[in-house]
Design a protein around this motif. Structure first.
Motif, PDB file in Angstrom:
ATOM      1  N   LEU A 373       4.195  -4.845   5.237  1.00 45.19           N
ATOM      2  CA  LEU A 373       3.659  -3.640   5.498  1.00 45.19           C
ATOM      3  C   LEU A 373       3.917  -2.934   4.114  1.00 45.19           C
ATOM      4  O   LEU A 373       5.130  -2.908   3.364  1.00 45.19           O
ATOM      5  N   ALA A 376       0.689   3.367   1.226  1.00 44.14           N
ATOM      6  CA  ALA A 376      -0.407   3.538   0.443  1.00 44.14           C
ATOM      7  C   ALA A 376      -0.953   5.210   0.717  1.00 44.14           C
ATOM      8  O   ALA A 376      -0.896   5.774   1.603  1.00 44.14           O
ATOM      9  N   LYS A 378      -4.424   7.449   0.857  1.00 45.85           N
ATOM     10  CA  LYS A 378      -5.893   7.274   1.014  1.00 45.85           C
ATOM     11  C   LYS A 378      -6.397   8.506   1.473  1.00 45.85           C
ATOM     12  O   LYS A 378      -6.025   9.277   2.369  1.00 45.85           O
ATOM     13  N   LYS A 383      -0.284   6.931   3.896  1.00 42.39           N
ATOM     14  CA  LYS A 383      -0.715   6.128   5.186  1.00 42.39           C
ATOM     15  C   LYS A 383       0.175   4.720   5.197  1.00 42.39           C
ATOM     16  O   LYS A 383       0.710   4.342   3.891  1.00 42.39           O
ATOM     17  N   THR A 385      -0.340   0.379   5.172  1.00 44.54           N
ATOM     18  CA  THR A 385      -1.389  -0.387   4.734  1.00 44.54           C
ATOM     19  C   THR A 385      -0.788  -1.975   5.008  1.00 44.54           C
ATOM     20  O   THR A 385       0.446  -2.229   4.215  1.00 44.54           O
ATOM     21  N   ARG A 386      -1.176  -2.885   5.411  1.00 44.15           N
ATOM     22  CA  ARG A 386      -0.731  -4.470   5.513  1.00 44.15           C
ATOM     23  C   ARG A 386      -0.992  -4.812   4.072  1.00 44.15           C
ATOM     24  O   ARG A 386      -1.817  -4.659   3.481  1.00 44.15           O
ATOM     25  N   THR A 387       0.228  -5.574   3.507  1.00 38.41           N
ATOM     26  CA  THR A 387       0.338  -6.072   2.187  1.00 38.41           C
ATOM     27  C   THR A 387      -0.785  -6.826   1.717  1.00 38.41           C
ATOM     28  O   THR A 387      -1.504  -6.708   0.523  1.00 38.41           O
ATOM     29  N   GLU A 389      -3.876  -6.273   2.880  1.00 38.07           N
ATOM     30  CA  GLU A 389      -4.992  -5.636   2.404  1.00 38.07           C
ATOM     31  C   GLU A 389      -4.785  -4.791   1.185  1.00 38.07           C
ATOM     32  O   GLU A 389      -5.643  -4.438   0.426  1.00 38.07           O
ATOM     33  N   ALA A 390      -3.587  -4.487   0.657  1.00 43.55           N
ATOM     34  CA  ALA A 390      -3.396  -3.716  -0.411  1.00 43.55           C
ATOM     35  C   ALA A 390      -3.376  -4.593  -1.531  1.00 43.55           C
ATOM     36  O   ALA A 390      -3.618  -4.031  -2.721  1.00 43.55           O
TER      37      ALA A 390
END
Length: 392
Positions: A373, A376, A378, A383, A385-387, A389-390
């Motif tokens: 995790l 991020a 946004k 917030k 974000t899952r790594t 996704e990042a």
């Protein structure tokens, strides 16, 4: 609601308790004085159900409090509602050796509903009922008799408003699905072990730099002696000997009683009086602290180190985000020592890794520590974000 005159006789109290014992819940509050005593001096007890309320004078000559105390600790069918009830429970424990059960604390419930860390009673009443309390009698001398009407009216208000607020809070908890969150907290608050003052454990409340077994053994003996003196004389611990003086004597013990006259924080009379002799006797009877009693450098927690401290800071930021997102007080979600332990690698025995806390915070906390995790921004809002996704 019927407001009764001040109850000062046993027959009226027994009758009142028999009636409210048929209610599913009651509101309870106490007024007490403890500035000049070891034991809280119970001066007034206020109780209400949805139909009637009364203030009870425990100082009234010949008044038998047994029906009231039995209702508190023996009747499992009646929920007892308090606000910030820790000291109220301590008083009942001192009188009975038991605590009220089942119980509900509106201050803790308010945390689950996003109303702050430790909302005061006046703010709670204002938030739920739109009533601003008259705080003029708040710092009154509750031990003085007779009590006047203003004092009694003020005290009664603490339970007549509370009995109105409780069902409103309960309904809101049901709507949000957070009622179950509080069960563990309420059981923790009413655990009798919270209110036991064992002299042999008193040393653990005194701050001292040394970790030498001999020094801590002296501190243990001295703190136990002070606790017994304070209990017997019904005086605050600090009136006997202040913590810092106790720690100083444990670290630099006097050779003889006459040396007590040179100890900062003690009167010169201690070198010849009886209490000084008792202190020296306690000092002479000490034994080095057993190995199993020795405190760890950070109790139950490994050291963080520089990197661990940074991880803990990230976890605290995550806690702020989660508490904001679900509108719950951060203090209810996680304690700082649990966060430090998680940052240091502990994965067992932490409240944030169990039950609802794990679902709401602990799972993400572990993922953050273990790199799954990330933070991020946004739309201008911080917030998580899952790594993957990042960084696709």
């Amino acid at each position: 609601m019927q407001i009764h005159p001040l109850i000062t006789d046993s027959k009226t109290l027994a009758s009142f308790c028999a009636r409210i014992a048929k209610s599913p819940y009651i509101a309870v509050d106490t007024e007490f004085m403890r500035e000049n005593s070891y034991w809280p001096d119970l001066c007034l007890v206020q109780v209400a159900d949805s139909n009637e309320a009364a203030a009870i004078d425990p100082k009234a000559p010949g008044l038998d409090l047994t029906p009231l105390l039995d209702l508190m600790v023996d009747n499992e069918d009646v929920l007892k509602v308090f606000h910030a009830g820790g000291q109220d429970l301590e008083i009942i424990y001192n009188l009975t050796g038991r605590t009220p059960h089942p119980m509900f604390d509106t201050q803790i419930a308010a945390m689950a509903l996003g109303l702050g860390e430790q909302i005061g009673y006046g703010n709670l009443v204002d938030a739920w009922l739109g009533v601003q309390l008259d705080k003029g009698a708040r710092f009154t001398d509750w031990g003085r008799r007779p009590l006047d009407k203003r004092q009694i009216d003020y005290a009664i208000g603490d339970v007549t408003y509370l009995i109105q607020i409780f069902p409103m809070m309960l309904e809101e908890l049901r709507k949000t699905g957070r009622g179950d969150w509080l069960d563990q907290e309420m059981e923790r608050v009413c655990d009798p072990s919270n209110y036991v003052n064992e002299p042999q454990d008193a040393w653990q409340r005194v701050r001292i730099a040394s970790r030498k077994a001999d020094v801590l053994g002296r501190l243990k003996a001295l703190a136990a002696w002070r606790e017994i003196e304070a209990q017997d004389k019904n005086l605050p611990r600090g009136r006997i000997v202040k913590d810092e003086t106790l720690a100083d004597i444990a670290s630099h013990p006097p050779r003889a009683q006459e040396d007590l006259g040179k100890v900062r924080g003690l009167s010169a009379t201690w070198k010849t009086n009886d209490i000084g002799a008792r202190l020296m006797a306690a000092l002479g009877s000490h034994k080095p602290l057993d190995k199993e009693e020795m405190p760890e450098r950070d109790p139950k927690r490994p050291g963080l180190g520089k990197d661990g401290a940074l991880v803990a800071d990230l976890l605290k930021l995550l806690l702020k985000i989660r508490s904001r997102d679900i509108n719950v007080a951060a203090r209810l979600l996680a304690r700082s020592d649990d966060i430090d332990a998680l940052a240091a690698g502990v994965r067992e025995g932490l409240s944030i890794l169990e039950g609802w806390r794990y679902e709401q915070f602990g799972r993400d906390a572990v993922d953050l520590v273990e790199g799954r995790l990330a933070f991020a921004v946004k739309g201008g809002r911080l917030k998580m974000t899952r790594t993957e996704e990042a960084h696709p």
